[in-house]
Scaffold this active site. Structure first.
Site, short mmCIF file in Angstrom:
data_model
loop_
_atom_site.label_atom_id
_atom_site.label_comp_id
_atom_site.label_asym_id
_atom_site.label_seq_id
_atom_site.Cartn_x
_atom_site.Cartn_y
_atom_site.Cartn_z
N ASP A 24 -84.25 -9.00 -60.05
CA ASP A 24 -83.97 -9.36 -58.66
C ASP A 24 -84.37 -8.24 -57.71
O ASP A 24 -84.33 -7.07 -58.08
CB ASP A 24 -82.47 -9.69 -58.52
CG ASP A 24 -82.18 -10.51 -57.28
OD1 ASP A 24 -83.12 -11.04 -56.66
OD2 ASP A 24 -80.98 -10.63 -56.92
N ASN A 72 -84.31 -21.79 -57.58
CA ASN A 72 -85.48 -21.22 -56.88
C ASN A 72 -86.46 -22.30 -56.42
O ASN A 72 -87.32 -22.03 -55.57
CB ASN A 72 -86.21 -20.19 -57.76
CG ASN A 72 -85.44 -18.90 -57.97
OD1 ASN A 72 -85.60 -18.23 -59.00
ND2 ASN A 72 -84.61 -18.50 -57.02
C1 IPE Z 1 -81.83 -14.94 -59.75
O1 IPE Z 1 -82.22 -14.36 -58.57
C2 IPE Z 1 -82.97 -15.74 -60.34
C3 IPE Z 1 -84.07 -14.95 -60.86
C4 IPE Z 1 -84.10 -13.64 -60.96
C5 IPE Z 1 -85.19 -15.73 -61.31
P1 IPE Z 1 -82.00 -15.06 -57.17
O2 IPE Z 1 -82.47 -14.12 -56.13
O3 IPE Z 1 -82.58 -16.42 -57.18
O4 IPE Z 1 -80.40 -15.22 -57.14
P2 IPE Z 1 -79.39 -15.27 -55.94
O5 IPE Z 1 -79.89 -16.29 -54.98
O6 IPE Z 1 -79.36 -13.91 -55.35
O7 IPE Z 1 -78.09 -15.62 -56.57
C1 IPE Z 2 -86.51 -11.96 -57.78
O1 IPE Z 2 -86.67 -11.41 -56.52
C2 IPE Z 2 -87.62 -12.89 -58.15
C3 IPE Z 2 -87.25 -14.31 -58.19
C4 IPE Z 2 -86.07 -14.79 -57.97
C5 IPE Z 2 -88.32 -15.25 -58.47
P1 IPE Z 2 -86.23 -12.17 -55.21
O2 IPE Z 2 -87.36 -12.97 -54.69
O3 IPE Z 2 -84.98 -12.94 -55.44
O4 IPE Z 2 -85.95 -10.94 -54.26
P2 IPE Z 2 -84.79 -10.79 -53.18
O5 IPE Z 2 -83.50 -11.04 -53.89
O6 IPE Z 2 -85.05 -11.77 -52.10
O7 IPE Z 2 -84.90 -9.36 -52.73
MG MG Z 3 -83.01 -12.50 -55.22
#
Ligand code: IPE
Ligand code: IPE
Ligand code: MG
Length: 245
Positions: A24, A72
């Site tokens: 993340d 997602n």
């Molecule tokens: C969790 O991250 C899913 C992945 C790393 C693929 P998200 O960014 O989607 O999760 P939330 O929204 O912070 O819970």
């Molecule tokens: C994790 O990074 C990747 C996926 C969930 C696909 P994020 O895209 O969730 O990054 P933040 O949480 O917005 O920084």
């Molecule tokens: Mg995220």
């Protein structure tokens, strides 16, 4: 001991067999630099390569990476498209390295929701690496923990209905056998980057007794040194499983 492990100072007998990672912070990494979120995902893909290589070198058996959740799919279409393009590129580019390093690729999740092109690339690399017996790189793609449990319950229900088993034979082991991860041990270690203290629908059943490590580091900033440090911290933990010592 393998020499890669000797250089790390890790204790070989206390390594986790299965590490699960909630990758993340890609978006925030980019935003901090006034870049498009996509740039963060691109940099995050480089971290994936480093983490896969490191885990393979030190002898981890299963590495599960949360790459795309069922939730997602609610992101803007352009971001989803960019993530899928990166995934396709990763699968094609890493195939050779996986073959050379005895890595088997597996995927868990509702992979039928991925585009035909992505499914094709995934199937191709999975087939090519199917007989490798070194590390298993397990990508969670279009994955949701609740959906996984629902699917398991449906499969068990069907088996009860056709008389193969009866309701009394439902045990934790039976449920485990109907999850996407049936062939794998539960992760001993769950890592989440970017400082978020939540599970976000990841491996709900399997993490019942996982050791959790949350680091404030954003995924693109994760280094080999920090990963080794997280493993060292894990090796200091006392895993009690509800018992007394
Ligand atoms: C969790 O991250 C899913 C992945 C790393 C693929 P998200 O960014 O989607 O999760 P939330 O929204 O912070 O819970
Ligand atoms: C994790 O990074 C990747 C996926 C969930 C696909 P994020 O895209 O969730 O990054 P933040 O949480 O917005 O920084
Ligand atoms: Mg995220």
């Amino acid at each position: 001991m393998n020499s890669n492990l000797a250089n790390t100072g890790l204790e070989p007998e206390k390594l986790p067999s299965h590490i699960a990672v909630i990758m993340d912070g890609n978006g925030r990494w980019a935003q901090k630099r006034f870049l498009n979120r996509i740039k963060g995902h691109e940099k995050g893909a480089d971290t994936v390569r480093m983490v896969v290589r490191t885990c393979r070198e030190i002898g981890i058996q299963f590495l599960t990476l949360y790459a795309f959740s069922t939730e997602n799919w609610e992101r803007p279409k352009a971001e989803i498209t960019a993530l899928m393009t990166l995934l396709k590129r990763f699968l094609a580019d890493e195939k050779q390295e996986m073959l050379e390093n005895n890595i088997r690729l597996n995927a868990i999740g509702q992979t039928d929701r991925l585009s035909a092109e992505v499914q094709q690339a995934l199937g191709d690399t999975m087939n090519a690496t199917a007989s490798n017996n070194g590390m298993c790189l397990n990508l969670a793609l279009s994955y949701g923990g609740r959906a996984e449990i629902v699917e398991a319950v449906k499969k068990i229900g069907a088996r009860i209905k056709n008389g193969e088993i009866d309701a009394e034979s439902i045990t934790p082991e039976l449920i485990t056998q109907h999850l996407y991860t049936a062939e794998m041990p539960d992760p001993e270690l769950l890592i989440r980057t970017s400082g978020e203290f939540r599970i976000s629908n990841f491996l709900l059943w399997q993490i019942a007794y996982s050791e959790i490590h949350v680091t404030p580091t954003l995924w693109p900033d994760m280094t080999r040194e920090e990963l080794i440090g997280i493993l060292k911290d894990y090796q200091q933990r006392e895993r009690r499983f509800g018992r007394v010592t």
